[in-house]
Motif scaffolding. Sequence first.
Motif, PDB file in Angstrom:
ATOM      1  N   UNK A   1      69.833  49.886 109.224  1.00  0.00           N
ATOM      2  CA  UNK A   1      71.040  49.913 108.015  1.00  0.00           C
ATOM      3  C   UNK A   1      71.146  51.503 107.384  1.00  0.00           C
ATOM      4  N   UNK A   2      70.031  51.862 107.027  1.00  0.00           N
ATOM      5  CA  UNK A   2      69.909  53.214 106.496  1.00  0.00           C
ATOM      6  C   UNK A   2      70.800  54.294 107.320  1.00  0.00           C
ATOM      7  N   UNK A   3      70.362  54.281 108.743  1.00  0.00           N
ATOM      8  CA  UNK A   3      70.966  55.122 109.580  1.00  0.00           C
ATOM      9  C   UNK A   3      72.507  55.028 109.832  1.00  0.00           C
ATOM     10  N   UNK A   4      72.998  53.528 110.014  1.00  0.00           N
ATOM     11  CA  UNK A   4      74.264  53.532 109.767  1.00  0.00           C
ATOM     12  C   UNK A   4      75.044  54.029 108.562  1.00  0.00           C
ATOM     13  N   UNK A   5      74.370  53.681 107.386  1.00  0.00           N
ATOM     14  CA  UNK A   5      75.071  54.078 106.263  1.00  0.00           C
ATOM     15  C   UNK A   5      75.246  55.717 106.050  1.00  0.00           C
ATOM     16  N   UNK A   6      74.420  56.341 106.721  1.00  0.00           N
ATOM     17  CA  UNK A   6      74.308  57.758 106.758  1.00  0.00           C
ATOM     18  C   UNK A   6      75.410  58.330 107.547  1.00  0.00           C
ATOM     19  N   UNK A   7      75.489  57.705 108.995  1.00  0.00           N
ATOM     20  CA  UNK A   7      76.613  58.285 109.847  1.00  0.00           C
ATOM     21  C   UNK A   7      77.969  57.864 109.316  1.00  0.00           C
ATOM     22  N   UNK A   8      78.008  56.640 108.690  1.00  0.00           N
ATOM     23  CA  UNK A   8      79.482  56.248 108.186  1.00  0.00           C
ATOM     24  C   UNK A   8      79.784  56.863 107.077  1.00  0.00           C
ATOM     25  N   UNK A   9      78.894  57.189 106.226  1.00  0.00           N
ATOM     26  CA  UNK A   9      79.438  58.321 104.998  1.00  0.00           C
ATOM     27  C   UNK A   9      79.697  59.529 105.753  1.00  0.00           C
ATOM     28  N   UNK A  10      79.024  60.119 106.628  1.00  0.00           N
ATOM     29  CA  UNK A  10      79.593  61.321 107.172  1.00  0.00           C
ATOM     30  C   UNK A  10      80.980  61.254 107.809  1.00  0.00           C
ATOM     31  N   UNK A  11      81.245  60.151 108.565  1.00  0.00           N
ATOM     32  CA  UNK A  11      82.453  59.806 109.219  1.00  0.00           C
ATOM     33  C   UNK A  11      83.501  59.803 108.321  1.00  0.00           C
ATOM     34  N   UNK A  12      83.454  59.147 107.153  1.00  0.00           N
ATOM     35  CA  UNK A  12      84.254  58.782 106.261  1.00  0.00           C
ATOM     36  C   UNK A  12      84.913  59.787 105.456  1.00  0.00           C
ATOM     37  N   UNK A  13      83.631  60.785 105.118  1.00  0.00           N
ATOM     38  CA  UNK A  13      84.067  62.014 104.379  1.00  0.00           C
ATOM     39  C   UNK A  13      84.591  62.847 105.048  1.00  0.00           C
ATOM     40  N   UNK A  14      84.571  63.114 106.349  1.00  0.00           N
ATOM     41  CA  UNK A  14      85.045  63.989 107.188  1.00  0.00           C
ATOM     42  C   UNK A  14      86.462  63.715 107.685  1.00  0.00           C
ATOM     43  N   UNK A  15      86.743  62.050 107.507  1.00  0.00           N
ATOM     44  CA  UNK A  15      88.015  61.607 107.897  1.00  0.00           C
ATOM     45  C   UNK A  15      88.888  62.120 106.841  1.00  0.00           C
ATOM     46  N   UNK A  16      88.865  62.472 105.632  1.00  0.00           N
ATOM     47  CA  UNK A  16      89.554  62.896 104.611  1.00  0.00           C
ATOM     48  C   UNK A  16      90.159  64.147 105.053  1.00  0.00           C
ATOM     49  N   UNK A  17      89.551  65.004 105.704  1.00  0.00           N
ATOM     50  CA  UNK A  17      90.094  66.233 106.091  1.00  0.00           C
ATOM     51  C   UNK A  17      90.550  66.164 107.621  1.00  0.00           C
ATOM     52  N   UNK A  18      90.629  64.985 108.218  1.00  0.00           N
ATOM     53  CA  UNK A  18      91.054  65.117 109.531  1.00  0.00           C
ATOM     54  C   UNK A  18      92.557  64.225 109.551  1.00  0.00           C
TER      55      UNK A  18
END
Length: 495
Positions: A10-27
């Motif tokens: 769960x902790x790993x998943x949260x880290x990766x999803x946060x990165x993806x969603x944050x960078x998604x704003x620039x995509x």
Amino acid sequence: MEITVISALLISAAIYLLIGLRLGKQTRDIGDLFPVRFGKNARVSTVSEFSASTVATTVSLATIILAYFELAGQFGLFLLWTSVTTAIGMFLVSASANRIWTKLLAYNHRPTMHEFLGTEFHSRIVAWVASVCTSIGFLLIFATELIVGSSFLAKFIPEIPEWITVVFLSGVGFIYTLFGGFRAVIKTDQIQMKFIWALILLLGGYYIFEITQTGGWTVGLSKIPSSVIDFSDRDGLFIFLIGVTIMNIPTHLSNMSVWQRISGAQRPETVIRGLRNSIVSIFFSWSFLALLACFAYMFVTPVESQNLLSDLLITVSGTAYGKAVLFVVVVGLYGAMLSTASTNLIVVTHTVSEDLIAKFKPTSLDERIQSKREFFISRIILVVSALTAVFIVAALKLFGFSIADLVFAIYGGALALFPPILFALFRRRESLYPLSIFATTAVISGFISGWTVAVAGKFLDHSSMIFLAPTVSISASFTTMLIGLWFRSVFRKNV
């Protein structure tokens, strides 16, 4: 044990999803989704990013870590040959880095590996066939990683239905790749490689601590079967070593994920230094993982039909400090799974979108970059590719392919691209035009012959035949290209 595993995931998943969603704003367009233009968000910014992401992609949970623990009893310390040959393969790419960078600079955009092949051989058919072969291979690797890796981790959470765990674990990589694109893959790879190193160091530390507490190295080594730690001959060894050599050394030069990272780099220094660092990191990370698999016999006795790694993790979780080690190991294993899966998914999406579909459209790259519709279609391609891959690999698993079988079959077939790429890099473009039909035939014949040998080996229950798939594939492709050279020389003499 279950709480430790769930917390780590769960902790790993949260880290990766946060990165993806944050960078998604620039995509916002396909230039941010794939590396097709300098200066867009789809990029590799630093040497560290290049090296870490390149190595993390190679350290797969299904096809490397689990395969090591599956093959340790059969080949033992001979598994170290895989790390040597893979490092040599990355050295081959490093030695060609300047030439690749110079060739790509001749374009007014960042071409894919397949577009480069098509341009050099002056043939759209070459590019199309190479794209199809790459897409099939990477789809299979992507789905293998998700299905096998997720199923393995799900076994440690028996209270939750396995299908729910598999969908959740697989969905994380799918989501951050869908939203953040190539840039999210690079950034998560960088973090995942740190987690993989943490896995190696803590599990290795656990080995050393446990041995000092339970009789020392003499007692520990006596528990390991002699065939694991000596270099005695055994059935299928020679063919295995040949297959690994043929598979690992050429594969990176014809690997679209490596070319994708080179295209995403903004400066040649990033590529050259990143590849050099990757050679060292691959050698040591792969070697340590192979040693961890071989020396696991000091703590567990293998159970038939169960992976040695499963038994080891159950043993590790038996103490309080072991649970802390287990937490880090699970984080590392999940990182290894997602790094490979997300890379392969973005490669397939890039290839299908730019090399297969876009070539039939009248619009230019600049027009497609500005089009929201094209951006939406590319994301749809990503979704469809992921679903298609899962169904294909599920069928192969029902057919009886093991992890090791899939490794040699998938990578063996993909090696068909290596000879044409070698020709394209080291021969003048004008001399390649007459060879275009042979390049196309080389890719097709190598791909089909590699898979034919692998499937035949499975039908005949002959693992050595499966190990030969890479050798057969690259031999068929090279032979076809050499026949083309011979025909060209004969034609020139007659003229």
